[in-house]
Scaffold this active site. Sequence first.
Site, PDB file in Angstrom:
ATOM      1  N   GLU A  62       0.826  -1.217   0.000  1.00 45.74           N
ATOM      2  CA  GLU A  62       0.000   0.000   0.000  1.00 45.74           C
ATOM      3  C   GLU A  62       0.863   1.272   0.000  1.00 45.74           C
ATOM      4  O   GLU A  62       0.584   2.224   0.727  1.00 45.74           O
ATOM      5  CB  GLU A  62      -0.965  -0.003   1.203  1.00 45.74           C
ATOM      6  CG  GLU A  62      -1.933  -1.178   1.172  1.00 45.74           C
ATOM      7  CD  GLU A  62      -3.037  -1.089   2.239  1.00 45.74           C
ATOM      8  OE1 GLU A  62      -3.007  -0.171   3.063  1.00 45.74           O
ATOM      9  OE2 GLU A  62      -3.942  -1.955   2.220  1.00 45.74           O
TER      10      GLU A  62
ATOM     11  N   GLU B 159      -6.299  -8.419  -0.141  1.00 46.12           N
ATOM     12  CA  GLU B 159      -6.728  -8.380   1.266  1.00 46.12           C
ATOM     13  C   GLU B 159      -8.183  -8.004   1.309  1.00 46.12           C
ATOM     14  O   GLU B 159      -8.601  -7.067   0.631  1.00 46.12           O
ATOM     15  CB  GLU B 159      -5.996  -7.278   2.062  1.00 46.12           C
ATOM     16  CG  GLU B 159      -4.697  -7.663   2.668  1.00 46.12           C
ATOM     17  CD  GLU B 159      -4.103  -6.533   3.527  1.00 46.12           C
ATOM     18  OE1 GLU B 159      -4.818  -5.613   3.956  1.00 46.12           O
ATOM     19  OE2 GLU B 159      -2.881  -6.586   3.742  1.00 46.12           O
TER      20      GLU B 159
END
Length: 461
Positions: A121, A267
């Site tokens: 991220e 995720e």
Amino acid sequence: MDFFTSFLLLALLSLSPSLSCGEMHPKVGVCYGELGNNLPSPPESIKLIQKLNAKRVKIYGTNPKILKSIQGTNLQISIMVPNQLIPDIFDNQTFADQWVKTKVVPFYPKSNIRYLLVGNEILSNPPNTTWFKLVPAMRKIRSSVKKFGLNKIKVGTPLAMDVLESSFPPSNGTFRSDLTEEIIKPMLHFLNRTKSFFFVDVYTYFAWVSQPLQINLDYALLQPTNITYTDPVSGLTYFNLLDQMLDALVFAMKRLGYPNLRLFLAETGWPNGGDPDQLGANIYNAATYNRNVVKKFAAKPPIGIPTRPGEVIPTMIFALYNENQKPGPGTERHFGLLYPNGSHVYPIDLSGKTPNSDYPPLEKPASNGKLWCVAAQGSNKTALAAAVSYACSQGNRTCDPIQPGGKCYKPNSLIKHASYAFSSYWAQLRTAGATCSFNGLAVMTSRDPSYGSCKYPNVNL
Ligand SMILES: *[C@@H]1O[C@H](CO)[C@@H](O)[C@H](O)[C@H]1NC(C)=O
Ligand SMILES: *[C@@H]1O[C@H](CO)[C@@H](O)[C@H](O)[C@H]1NC(C)=O
Ligand SMILES: *[C@@H]1O[C@H](CO)[C@@H](O)[C@H](O)[C@H]1NC(C)=O
Ligand SMILES: *[C@@H]1O[C@H](CO)[C@@H](O)[C@H](O)[C@H]1NC(C)=O
Ligand SMILES: *[C@@H]1O[C@H](CO)[C@@H](O)[C@H](O)[C@H]1NC(C)=O
Ligand SMILES: *[C@@H]1O[C@H](CO)[C@@H](O)[C@H](O)[C@H]1NC(C)=O
Ligand SMILES: *[C@@H]1O[C@H](CO)[C@@H](O)[C@H](O)[C@H]1NC(C)=O
Ligand SMILES: *[C@@H]1O[C@H](CO)[C@@H](O)[C@H](O)[C@H]1NC(C)=O
């Protein structure tokens, strides 16, 4: 049609040029985070992952003990280049080569390493120079992977939904303009050219919790409901929030000329607990969401998403364990399928072979949380006083406790009295359509403003 003909036909129909071998079967995995000081050893953890019937596992590094422990299992593993190494890798092929040579090569192919993710991220952090080093670092890593003949390994990087500046309606999905030219376009080009995936972390939980009254909880939990949303531009109909979010990403990629780049749900999950003021974080919702995710993404034949019906979307549930050393609010430490002692937080079978109706019933929470309506910071005092008068004139005995002698009279502050009046008004009249707004003078909170014997009325979710 006899069995073999229909079998063959089915097999042919399920083949699609966009699917490379190994990704034709829907498979759900689990993210194995290690930020706990009380977690089982890697070999024990791999056994637990197998008992969950996971088919994949994702780790946030290259822990050699984990890579060794998965040898001899049928688990596919996704490993990660740490964020801090990206600046070293981006302009130094030798560095990339050495990293791959020491961290990956010794375990290949005995450990079934399939994905090498560069950072985690990265684009969600405040702007910093690492952003611009990400794609060059991905190219360097891929070049090392090829150099060492690690042909089964795809290179990618997991991004969060905050790479989009618009996701609603899904057809309006658009990447953030500060990222598009310099980062997203070269990244999409790289991922498409190397037949990799767009790895994305998607949490309907965070979307719901930011608008718990506007978004229906069951819609966010992927529960069957009558709630549908039809995108006015694409005409596609949505039955849950996750499809909406994934499709926003598909439309954003399409806008830049990559309509077919494959998605990897790197995720997703829902917290099973958290701080008292965190809404909807409980075992019931976590079990409901994660079981529905498994049902959807492990289904055979694959279900896909509205823009891509029937497409396999590899999926990883976050996370294996409740991790007691994760920073941030309580929910961060409560995403696990398992407690650190290895026992299930709730029963779940990641193979998708257990129908949801076969799980023992879970106790439903009394409420999914409480909300109060309080005065917004820095509100105009004159306007606030007028809003208090109005709120107090509605409902029954709405403001009794803030009258002199009442339990909430002291301290005699306009802000506190306004918060009481707004909460009391909203608690009584919400079902009749009242909102917590007062032209922006009021805001919702899940933090209980009550003190001493003064209890503020609340709305239950
Ligand atoms: C920039 O981002 C990287 C990757 O997330 C992080 O490791 C690093 O600490 C950040 N640098 C600064 C100065 O914030
Ligand atoms: C590139 O990385 C190698 C291996 O770590 C290192 O020895 C070398 O000094 C680096 N080169 C530069 C210019 O930083
Ligand atoms: C579509 O996205 C743009 C930003 O990319 C935004 O300004 C606009 O409001 C969005 N349209 C709708 C209908 O939400
Ligand atoms: C993406 O890859 C496909 C298949 O390799 C190719 O046909 C297509 O032209 C590529 N798209 C772009 C925009 O490069
Ligand atoms: C669907 O809608 C009908 C009527 O609008 C309602 O009675 C029913 O309870 C709803 N079902 C679900 C699952 O929400
Ligand atoms: C494992 O930990 C959970 C949570 O602390 C606890 O409720 C459970 O009883 C423990 N199970 C065993 C077998 O110790
Ligand atoms: C405060 O609100 C009152 C009543 O709404 C308005 O007349 C006044 O102009 C506002 N003051 C400021 C500084 O905005
Ligand atoms: C106020 O009290 C009356 C009479 O008891 C009742 O009919 C009414 O529904 C109450 N209003 C609210 C908002 O509770």
